[in-house]
Write a protein that holds these residues in place. Structure first.
Motif, mmCIF file in Angstrom:
data_model
loop_
_atom_site.group_PDB
_atom_site.id
_atom_site.type_symbol
_atom_site.label_atom_id
_atom_site.label_comp_id
_atom_site.label_asym_id
_atom_site.label_seq_id
_atom_site.Cartn_x
_atom_site.Cartn_y
_atom_site.Cartn_z
ATOM 1 N N LYS A 106 -26.165 26.242 10.334
ATOM 2 C CA LYS A 106 -26.219 26.516 8.735
ATOM 3 C C LYS A 106 -26.947 27.623 8.166
ATOM 4 O O LYS A 106 -26.995 28.459 7.468
ATOM 5 N N VAL A 107 -27.999 27.884 9.069
ATOM 6 C CA VAL A 107 -28.754 28.456 8.245
ATOM 7 C C VAL A 107 -28.033 29.848 8.963
ATOM 8 O O VAL A 107 -28.383 31.051 7.581
ATOM 9 N N ALA A 108 -27.427 30.186 9.960
ATOM 10 C CA ALA A 108 -27.198 31.809 10.483
ATOM 11 C C ALA A 108 -26.201 31.980 9.584
ATOM 12 O O ALA A 108 -25.914 33.243 9.002
ATOM 13 N N LEU A 114 -31.739 37.763 10.368
ATOM 14 C CA LEU A 114 -31.794 36.370 10.659
ATOM 15 C C LEU A 114 -33.302 36.189 11.695
ATOM 16 O O LEU A 114 -33.011 37.209 12.497
ATOM 17 N N ILE A 115 -34.201 35.470 11.641
ATOM 18 C CA ILE A 115 -35.044 36.003 12.773
ATOM 19 C C ILE A 115 -35.257 34.592 13.842
ATOM 20 O O ILE A 115 -35.100 33.721 13.291
ATOM 21 N N LEU A 116 -35.028 34.939 14.643
ATOM 22 C CA LEU A 116 -35.089 34.544 15.500
ATOM 23 C C LEU A 116 -36.529 34.037 16.566
ATOM 24 O O LEU A 116 -37.306 35.277 16.564
ATOM 25 N N ALA A 125 -29.270 30.247 24.055
ATOM 26 C CA ALA A 125 -28.826 28.854 23.595
ATOM 27 C C ALA A 125 -29.126 28.650 22.306
ATOM 28 O O ALA A 125 -27.444 28.937 21.597
ATOM 29 N N VAL A 126 -30.105 29.279 21.431
ATOM 30 C CA VAL A 126 -29.409 29.483 19.736
ATOM 31 C C VAL A 126 -28.792 30.505 19.537
ATOM 32 O O VAL A 126 -28.158 30.312 18.525
ATOM 33 N N ALA A 127 -28.851 31.481 20.020
ATOM 34 C CA ALA A 127 -27.318 32.329 20.211
ATOM 35 C C ALA A 127 -26.198 32.590 20.894
ATOM 36 O O ALA A 127 -25.598 32.820 19.217
ATOM 37 N N SER A 128 -26.186 31.419 20.773
ATOM 38 C CA SER A 128 -24.559 30.798 21.378
ATOM 39 C C SER A 128 -23.932 29.784 20.060
ATOM 40 O O SER A 128 -23.147 29.431 19.713
ATOM 41 N N GLU A 129 -25.127 29.337 19.662
ATOM 42 C CA GLU A 129 -25.076 28.336 18.885
ATOM 43 C C GLU A 129 -25.139 28.596 17.633
ATOM 44 O O GLU A 129 -24.049 28.492 16.655
ATOM 45 N N VAL A 130 -25.282 30.293 16.993
ATOM 46 C CA VAL A 130 -25.481 30.314 16.085
ATOM 47 C C VAL A 130 -24.302 31.775 15.625
ATOM 48 O O VAL A 130 -23.695 32.010 14.687
ATOM 49 N N SER A 133 -21.302 31.427 13.555
ATOM 50 C CA SER A 133 -21.767 31.834 12.639
ATOM 51 C C SER A 133 -21.771 33.097 11.069
ATOM 52 O O SER A 133 -22.297 33.297 10.288
ATOM 53 N N LEU A 134 -22.290 33.772 11.910
ATOM 54 C CA LEU A 134 -22.629 35.346 11.730
ATOM 55 C C LEU A 134 -21.426 35.920 11.261
ATOM 56 O O LEU A 134 -19.713 36.907 11.508
#
Length: 134
Positions: A106-108, A114-116, A125-130, A133-134
């Motif tokens: 949602k944030v992405a 976007l700052i990781l 894992a975070v990259a896969s999740e976002v 959305s990008l």
């Protein structure tokens, strides 16, 4: 991550990890300012750019603090995704941001930049999740 010699020296001379993190956060804030200034031709547009921070540990908190300290970004421009917060609403008012949520995607999807700010072991894992959305 540290592109120029003065910052590299500052990190090397930092008195402990907290100070080194603060120097890194300052650098990230400066880079964000320049990126938004380049992307928004009109200075008034700069206040409509939304910044997302994924991860709200020590580094994420320092980055948020730098963004507020520098005064170039308003609280309604900053969105945070964290899995650690127990009381998200309290943190939203405490840290002056538009949204704090567990939902990384949602944030992405809401942000221009976007700052990781997550451990290296979590980046994939975070990259896969976002990604969607990008």
């Amino acid at each position: 991550l540290i592109p120029d010699e003065p910052f590299r020296r500052a990190v090397m001379l930092a008195d402990g990890l907290e100070q080194a993190i603060a120097v890194q956060a300052c650098l990230v804030a400066k880079v964000l300012e320049k990126a938004v200034a380049l992307a928004a031709k009109d200075p008034d547009q700069q206040h409509s750019y939304r910044i997302g921070i994924v991860g709200f540990g020590r580094i994420g908190r320092h980055i948020l603090s730098e963004l507020h300290t520098r005064g170039r970004f308003r609280g309604n421009q900053i969105y945070i995704a964290t899995r650690r917060a127990d009381d998200l609403q309290q943190l939203v008012s405490e840290h002056k941001c538009a949204l704090m949520t567990w939902d990384v995607a949602k944030v992405a999807g809401l942000c221009h930049l976007l700052i990781l700010s997550v451990p290296i072991s979590q980046v994939e894992a975070v990259a896969s999740e976002v990604r969607a959305s990008l």
